[in-house]
Write a protein that holds these residues in place. Structure first.
Motif, PDB file in Angstrom:
ATOM      1  N   HIS A 248      35.133  27.782  51.656  1.00  0.00           N
ATOM      2  CA  HIS A 248      35.807  28.310  52.838  1.00  0.00           C
ATOM      3  C   HIS A 248      34.860  29.098  53.740  1.00  0.00           C
TER       4      HIS A 248
ATOM      5  N   PRO B   1      42.292  31.532  53.486  1.00  0.00           N
ATOM      6  CA  PRO B   1      43.348  31.655  52.464  1.00  0.00           C
ATOM      7  C   PRO B   1      44.223  32.889  52.652  1.00  0.00           C
TER       8      PRO B   1
ATOM      9  N   VAL C 224      41.034  38.096  49.502  1.00  0.00           N
ATOM     10  CA  VAL C 224      41.145  36.638  49.351  1.00  0.00           C
ATOM     11  C   VAL C 224      41.716  36.269  47.986  1.00  0.00           C
TER      12      VAL C 224
ATOM     13  N   ASP D 197      46.590  32.252  55.661  1.00  0.00           N
ATOM     14  CA  ASP D 197      47.674  31.337  55.283  1.00  0.00           C
ATOM     15  C   ASP D 197      48.816  32.045  54.562  1.00  0.00           C
ATOM     16  N   GLN D 198      48.524  33.216  53.969  1.00  0.00           N
ATOM     17  CA  GLN D 198      49.556  33.970  53.260  1.00  0.00           C
ATOM     18  C   GLN D 198      50.312  34.924  54.176  1.00  0.00           C
TER      19      GLN D 198
END
Length: 266
Positions: free
Chosen positions: A179, A43, A250, A46-47
């Motif tokens: 995850h 996560p 996260v 992905d940012q």
């Protein structure tokens, strides 16, 4: 797109994920916390800006990397990581380490000063010479049970991780179990042993690379005073305190990813 592969380094099979960026700068190597597989940080990845190449790996005995044949120390692991980055074709790289992985990131910066360009230290400290969390918290952290038992994880999330977990402990199941891949109990023990007695405190003035120290203001495992101490002793460091807990990289990824990317671009 994340490319997963197994790479043999010093005789060990290492699970690696590479997100190829659109830019041409050095890649960012991520070093995860104890017991956590590379999937946990997806996560956050992905940012990050798509121009940045990001490399993650599972240490031996965690996630998709089989148990090592013998115990190891941070120095040995840092040597292996250097070999891994060479095999991936990168002479220079930036490194980000969270919690236990922050110790490895510091060791990499010390051991490979010409290869590690910049360092980001998140929710971490200086090893055995640090200001510890409360014994009650550390007793819960030292066992891998939280990775294996979702119900136990939820019951201790607030006290262990702080931050957003104080009022939304159910979120820990999404963060830590959806995850992540579970490693072996032996792998977890060997990670603990790798850092036993290790401390970067006397060597912090030798880390000359630009360093970003990121710390949550509600971290029961690594109290904020540790980040302030590191900031004071590192010659070229910037401190950024965020409003979250130990898992803020996260749970607050949308806020922290731009801060980290801006630091790496300077």
């Amino acid at each position: 797109m994340h490319q997963l592969r197994q790479i043999t380094v010093l005789g060990h099979s290492i699970r690696v994920a590479v997100r190829q960026g659109t830019g041409g700068g050095p890649p960012l190597l991520l070093c995860n916390g104890i017991g956590a597989s590379l999937d946990l940080l997806e996560p956050f990845v992905d940012q990050l800006d798509p121009e940045l190449t990001v490399i993650r790996f599972d240490v031996p005995g965690v996630g998709g990397s089989p148990d090592p044949r013998m115990p190891y120390r941070f120095a040995m692991l840092a040597h292996g990581v250097g070999k891994l980055m060479t095999q991936l074709g990168h002479d220079q790289y930036d490194v980000l380490g969270i919690s236990w992985g922050g110790g490895l990131a510091q060791q990499l910066a010390l051991q490979h000063p010409r290869r590690v360009r910049r360092a980001v230290l998140v929710s971490t400290a200086t090893g055995s010479l640090m200001v510890p969390g409360s014994p009650k918290v550390l007793r819960k952290m030292i066992t891998p049970q939280r990775y294996r038992d979702p119900h136990y994880m939820r019951s201790v999330a607030s006290e262990l991780y702080g931050g957003v977990m104080r009022h939304s402990p159910h979120e820990v199941l999404h963060v830590m179990h959806e995850h992540s891949r579970i490693g072996s109990k032996r792998g977890y023990l060997l990670q603990l042993l790798a850092g036993a007695g290790w401390s970067s405190l006397p060597a912090l003035p030798l880390i000359r690379q630009p360093t970003l120290v990121l710390a949550g203001n509600d971290d029961p495992i690594i109290p904020l005073v540790n980040a302030r101490l590191m900031h004071r002793l590192l010659p070229n460091a910037h401190l950024h305190v965020f409003d979250d807990g130990h898992l803020g990289l996260v749970t607050s990824a949308e806020e922290l990813a731009p801060v980290i990317h801006e630091f790496l671009r300077d």
